[in-house]
Write a protein that holds these residues in place. Structure first.
Motif, PDB file in Angstrom:
ATOM      1  N   PRO A  69       0.833  -1.201   0.000  1.00 25.79           N
ATOM      2  CA  PRO A  69       0.000   0.000   0.000  1.00 25.79           C
ATOM      3  C   PRO A  69       0.866   1.248   0.000  1.00 25.79           C
ATOM      4  O   PRO A  69       1.847   1.333   0.743  1.00 25.79           O
ATOM      5  N   VAL A  70       0.547   2.194  -0.854  1.00 31.09           N
ATOM      6  CA  VAL A  70       1.305   3.436  -0.985  1.00 31.09           C
ATOM      7  C   VAL A  70       0.451   4.574  -0.445  1.00 31.09           C
ATOM      8  O   VAL A  70      -0.721   4.714  -0.818  1.00 31.09           O
ATOM      9  N   LYS A  71       1.018   5.405   0.416  1.00 33.76           N
ATOM     10  CA  LYS A  71       0.262   6.483   1.043  1.00 33.76           C
ATOM     11  C   LYS A  71       1.029   7.788   0.977  1.00 33.76           C
ATOM     12  O   LYS A  71       2.163   7.882   1.462  1.00 33.76           O
ATOM     13  N   ALA A  72       0.424   8.803   0.367  1.00 31.91           N
ATOM     14  CA  ALA A  72       1.031  10.126   0.353  1.00 31.91           C
ATOM     15  C   ALA A  72       0.950  10.739   1.741  1.00 31.91           C
ATOM     16  O   ALA A  72      -0.074  10.622   2.428  1.00 31.91           O
ATOM     17  N   VAL A  73       2.053  11.387   2.175  1.00 31.90           N
ATOM     18  CA  VAL A  73       2.090  12.025   3.488  1.00 31.90           C
ATOM     19  C   VAL A  73       2.546  13.467   3.329  1.00 31.90           C
ATOM     20  O   VAL A  73       3.127  13.844   2.308  1.00 31.90           O
ATOM     21  N   GLY A  74       2.291  14.252   4.375  1.00 32.20           N
ATOM     22  CA  GLY A  74       2.636  15.666   4.310  1.00 32.20           C
ATOM     23  C   GLY A  74       3.913  16.019   5.036  1.00 32.20           C
ATOM     24  O   GLY A  74       4.388  17.155   4.934  1.00 32.20           O
ATOM     25  N   SER A  75       4.480  15.068   5.793  1.00 32.86           N
ATOM     26  CA  SER A  75       5.697  15.352   6.544  1.00 32.86           C
ATOM     27  C   SER A  75       6.431  14.055   6.831  1.00 32.86           C
ATOM     28  O   SER A  75       5.862  12.961   6.754  1.00 32.86           O
ATOM     29  N   MET A  76       7.697  14.182   7.216  1.00 28.82           N
ATOM     30  CA  MET A  76       8.481  13.015   7.585  1.00 28.82           C
ATOM     31  C   MET A  76       7.925  12.373   8.852  1.00 28.82           C
ATOM     32  O   MET A  76       7.893  11.145   8.976  1.00 28.82           O
ATOM     33  N   ALA A  77       7.492  13.197   9.800  1.00 31.32           N
ATOM     34  CA  ALA A  77       6.935  12.654  11.043  1.00 31.32           C
ATOM     35  C   ALA A  77       5.686  11.833  10.770  1.00 31.32           C
ATOM     36  O   ALA A  77       5.496  10.751  11.340  1.00 31.32           O
ATOM     37  N   ALA A  80       6.812   8.541   9.340  1.00 34.66           N
ATOM     38  CA  ALA A  80       7.352   7.617  10.338  1.00 34.66           C
ATOM     39  C   ALA A  80       6.233   6.906  11.086  1.00 34.66           C
ATOM     40  O   ALA A  80       6.303   5.703  11.349  1.00 34.66           O
ATOM     41  N   ALA A  81       5.176   7.655  11.421  1.00 36.05           N
ATOM     42  CA  ALA A  81       4.050   7.071  12.151  1.00 36.05           C
ATOM     43  C   ALA A  81       3.293   6.064  11.305  1.00 36.05           C
ATOM     44  O   ALA A  81       2.724   5.099  11.812  1.00 36.05           O
ATOM     45  N   LEU A  82       3.297   6.273   9.988  1.00 33.66           N
ATOM     46  CA  LEU A  82       2.525   5.428   9.073  1.00 33.66           C
ATOM     47  C   LEU A  82       3.297   4.212   8.589  1.00 33.66           C
ATOM     48  O   LEU A  82       2.708   3.267   8.065  1.00 33.66           O
ATOM     49  N   PHE A  83       4.621   4.202   8.788  1.00 34.37           N
ATOM     50  CA  PHE A  83       5.485   3.250   8.104  1.00 34.37           C
ATOM     51  C   PHE A  83       5.072   1.794   8.287  1.00 34.37           C
ATOM     52  O   PHE A  83       5.199   0.988   7.368  1.00 34.37           O
ATOM     53  N   GLY A  84       4.570   1.428   9.443  1.00 35.81           N
ATOM     54  CA  GLY A  84       4.201   0.043   9.668  1.00 35.81           C
ATOM     55  C   GLY A  84       3.001  -0.420   8.877  1.00 35.81           C
ATOM     56  O   GLY A  84       2.794  -1.621   8.684  1.00 35.81           O
ATOM     57  N   ALA A  85       2.188   0.536   8.393  1.00 35.10           N
ATOM     58  CA  ALA A  85       0.954   0.178   7.692  1.00 35.10           C
ATOM     59  C   ALA A  85       1.023   0.384   6.188  1.00 35.10           C
ATOM     60  O   ALA A  85       0.293  -0.264   5.432  1.00 35.10           O
ATOM     61  N   ALA A  86       1.873   1.292   5.721  1.00 32.09           N
ATOM     62  CA  ALA A  86       1.955   1.594   4.294  1.00 32.09           C
ATOM     63  C   ALA A  86       3.304   2.219   3.982  1.00 32.09           C
ATOM     64  O   ALA A  86       4.006   2.702   4.889  1.00 32.09           O
ATOM     65  N   LEU A  87       3.674   2.201   2.700  1.00 33.71           N
ATOM     66  CA  LEU A  87       4.894   2.878   2.264  1.00 33.71           C
ATOM     67  C   LEU A  87       4.606   4.376   2.199  1.00 33.71           C
ATOM     68  O   LEU A  87       3.835   4.827   1.349  1.00 33.71           O
ATOM     69  N   PRO A  88       5.205   5.174   3.091  1.00 32.52           N
ATOM     70  CA  PRO A  88       4.925   6.612   3.093  1.00 32.52           C
ATOM     71  C   PRO A  88       5.713   7.332   2.000  1.00 32.52           C
ATOM     72  O   PRO A  88       6.912   7.093   1.822  1.00 32.52           O
ATOM     73  N   VAL A  89       5.028   8.219   1.285  1.00 30.45           N
ATOM     74  CA  VAL A  89       5.644   8.922   0.161  1.00 30.45           C
ATOM     75  C   VAL A  89       5.381  10.416   0.285  1.00 30.45           C
ATOM     76  O   VAL A  89       4.219  10.846   0.347  1.00 30.45           O
ATOM     77  N   LEU A  90       6.442  11.195   0.346  1.00 26.72           N
ATOM     78  CA  LEU A  90       6.319  12.653   0.227  1.00 26.72           C
ATOM     79  C   LEU A  90       6.227  12.958  -1.265  1.00 26.72           C
ATOM     80  O   LEU A  90       7.168  12.694  -2.011  1.00 26.72           O
ATOM     81  N   PRO A  91       5.098  13.479  -1.735  1.00 27.35           N
ATOM     82  CA  PRO A  91       4.886  13.591  -3.186  1.00 27.35           C
ATOM     83  C   PRO A  91       5.910  14.472  -3.887  1.00 27.35           C
ATOM     84  O   PRO A  91       6.184  15.593  -3.463  1.00 27.35           O
ATOM     85  N   GLN A  92       6.465  13.926  -4.948  1.00 24.25           N
ATOM     86  CA  GLN A  92       7.337  14.658  -5.860  1.00 24.25           C
ATOM     87  C   GLN A  92       6.836  14.362  -7.271  1.00 24.25           C
ATOM     88  O   GLN A  92       7.251  13.387  -7.902  1.00 24.25           O
ATOM     89  N   PRO A  93       5.902  15.171  -7.776  1.00 24.35           N
ATOM     90  CA  PRO A  93       5.247  14.855  -9.047  1.00 24.35           C
ATOM     91  C   PRO A  93       6.228  14.811 -10.216  1.00 24.35           C
ATOM     92  O   PRO A  93       7.206  15.560 -10.268  1.00 24.35           O
ATOM     93  N   LEU A  94       5.934  13.931 -11.161  1.00 25.44           N
ATOM     94  CA  LEU A  94       6.721  13.809 -12.381  1.00 25.44           C
ATOM     95  C   LEU A  94       6.057  14.585 -13.509  1.00 25.44           C
ATOM     96  O   LEU A  94       4.828  14.724 -13.550  1.00 25.44           O
ATOM     97  N   ALA A  95       6.868  15.064 -14.425  1.00 19.59           N
ATOM     98  CA  ALA A  95       6.345  15.881 -15.520  1.00 19.59           C
ATOM     99  C   ALA A  95       5.831  15.047 -16.678  1.00 19.59           C
ATOM    100  O   ALA A  95       5.003  15.506 -17.464  1.00 19.59           O
ATOM    101  N   ALA A  96       6.317  13.807 -16.804  1.00 20.19           N
ATOM    102  CA  ALA A  96       5.958  12.975 -17.953  1.00 20.19           C
ATOM    103  C   ALA A  96       5.695  11.547 -17.488  1.00 20.19           C
ATOM    104  O   ALA A  96       6.247  11.109 -16.478  1.00 20.19           O
ATOM    105  N   PRO A  97       4.857  10.813 -18.221  1.00 19.11           N
ATOM    106  CA  PRO A  97       4.632   9.399 -17.874  1.00 19.11           C
ATOM    107  C   PRO A  97       5.941   8.616 -17.947  1.00 19.11           C
ATOM    108  O   PRO A  97       6.849   8.958 -18.700  1.00 19.11           O
ATOM    109  N   VAL A  98       6.021   7.550 -17.144  1.00 21.20           N
ATOM    110  CA  VAL A  98       7.251   6.759 -17.048  1.00 21.20           C
ATOM    111  C   VAL A  98       7.095   5.459 -17.818  1.00 21.20           C
ATOM    112  O   VAL A  98       6.121   4.718 -17.628  1.00 21.20           O
ATOM    113  N   THR A  99       8.048   5.200 -18.693  1.00 19.81           N
ATOM    114  CA  THR A  99       8.156   3.915 -19.365  1.00 19.81           C
ATOM    115  C   THR A  99       9.392   3.215 -18.838  1.00 19.81           C
ATOM    116  O   THR A  99      10.508   3.727 -19.008  1.00 19.81           O
TER     117      THR A  99
END
Length: 345
Positions: A69-77, A80-99
């Motif tokens: 499970p992937v979960k967007a988060v708003g901070s590192m803290a 850290a609290a979410l890590f046991g339940a999902a992969l925490p991701v600080l969003p860094q949007p991409l400009a183009a689709p990835v192949t």
């Protein structure tokens, strides 16, 4: 430590999105989750937050059949609290689709921004260390990147006046190339007394600070076959390397050499030193990758923060196939946490 007494998580950069960085990050989290019920032990995966595009990670997990499970988060803290339940991701949007397997320079700015943000987080104390996924330098050059690699760019971000030192570490071997991202032809003139001294000083200080080795032992490799054979196969050992070793010893650093490189890396020889200074890139990396290809770690010494990375590239040829192993990334994560803990202590 944060105000709550909890260690900040590691900041993991996205690396090249068309490479294997996303896949090994997903697999590293899955390994951490699999061990979540066991007591924390050496080798367990420490909490990390990935700086990446959540949508592309969700799609990648689905493509590879990884139940992460992937979960967007708003901070590192929050991560850290979410890590046991999902992969925490600080969003860094991409400009183009990835192949997978096909880097797009349009995403270069996001790759660089991920590194910038990770450094900012660790310098603010919100992350305990920076762990970088592999980048595809050719794609970044097309996007305007002007540094030879991660190591040099991190030195730039840290505002260093002297170059940091790249160390590669495996279970029973640490190597430091005195010259790094240059051709063999160009490396030889760069093997100078001053360069060896700098690498030796930074390496010795790093072994004390980050590895807890009270009196580090350095072995210094020769440049030429048979350590120059008394000058018959080159004078670099006589004119450059031996004087540099003498200088290191005069400064109180336990250094020996120049040692013939062909006898420096067998098991008995490795027990005689804590790190080997090598004169060029492949002289250092060939023995390390031969001895321990899967769990080698790239460590940058001399930075004001901890940085590690997997000791492999973007593996574009297998990206998106599910074949990539996460062992080197997991080793980079555990090494970063151990180094950060020593600095805190």
């Amino acid at each position: 430590m944060t105000e709550s007494g909890v260690r900040p998580p590691l900041a993991l950069t996205m690396g090249e999105p068309a490479g294997i960085g996303g896949e090994i990050a997903l697999k590293a989290w899955a390994e951490a989750r699999a061990k979540a019920g066991a007591a924390r032990a050496d080798g367990a995966v420490p909490p990390f937050v990935l700086l990446d595009d959540p949508a592309r990670l969700e799609a990648l997990a689905a493509r590879l059949g990884l139940p992460v499970p992937v979960k967007a988060v708003g901070s590192m803290a929050e991560g850290a609290a979410l890590f046991g339940a999902a992969l925490p991701v600080l969003p860094q949007p991409l400009a183009a689709p990835v192949t997978p397997g096909r880097p797009d320079p349009a995403n270069g700015a996001a790759v660089i921004a991920s590194i910038d943000r990770a450094v900012e987080l660790v310098r603010r104390g919100e992350a305990s260390a920076v762990v970088t996924n592999p980048i595809q330098k050719s794609a970044l050059y097309a996007a305007g990147f002007r540094h030879p690699g991660h190591t040099e760019y991190l030195a730039h971000l840290a505002g260093l006046t002297e170059e940091p030192v790249m160390m590669l570490a495996a279970q029973d071997l640490r190597v430091v190339p005195v010259t790094i991202h240059v051709s063999v032809r160009d490396a030889v003139p760069l093997v100078t007394r001053e360069a060896i001294l700098h690498a030796g000083r930074v390496t010795a200080a790093g072994l004390v600070r980050d590895f807890g080795i009270v009196r580090p032992r350095l072995a210094v490799a020769a440049l030429n076959p048979h350590a120059g054979e008394g000058g018959a196969m080159g004078r670099e050992e006589i004119d450059i390397i031996a004087p540099a070793v003498a200088d290191l010893r005069a400064e109180g650093i336990d250094a020996v050499g120049p040692k013939p490189a062909d006898t420096l890396f067998h098991a008995a020889a490795r027990r005689g030193y804590d790190a080997a200074l090598c004169m060029y890139h492949d002289q250092a990396l060939i023995p390390l990758k031969t001895i321990d290809f899967d769990t080698g770690v790239n460590i940058t010494l001399g930075l004001p923060f901890v940085r590690t990375s997997p000791d492999h590239g973007t593996a574009l040829d297998i990206a998106g196939t599910g074949k990539a192993g996460a062992s080197s990334l997991i080793a980079a994560l555990t090494t970063a946490e151990a180094m950060a803990a020593r600095r805190r202590a």
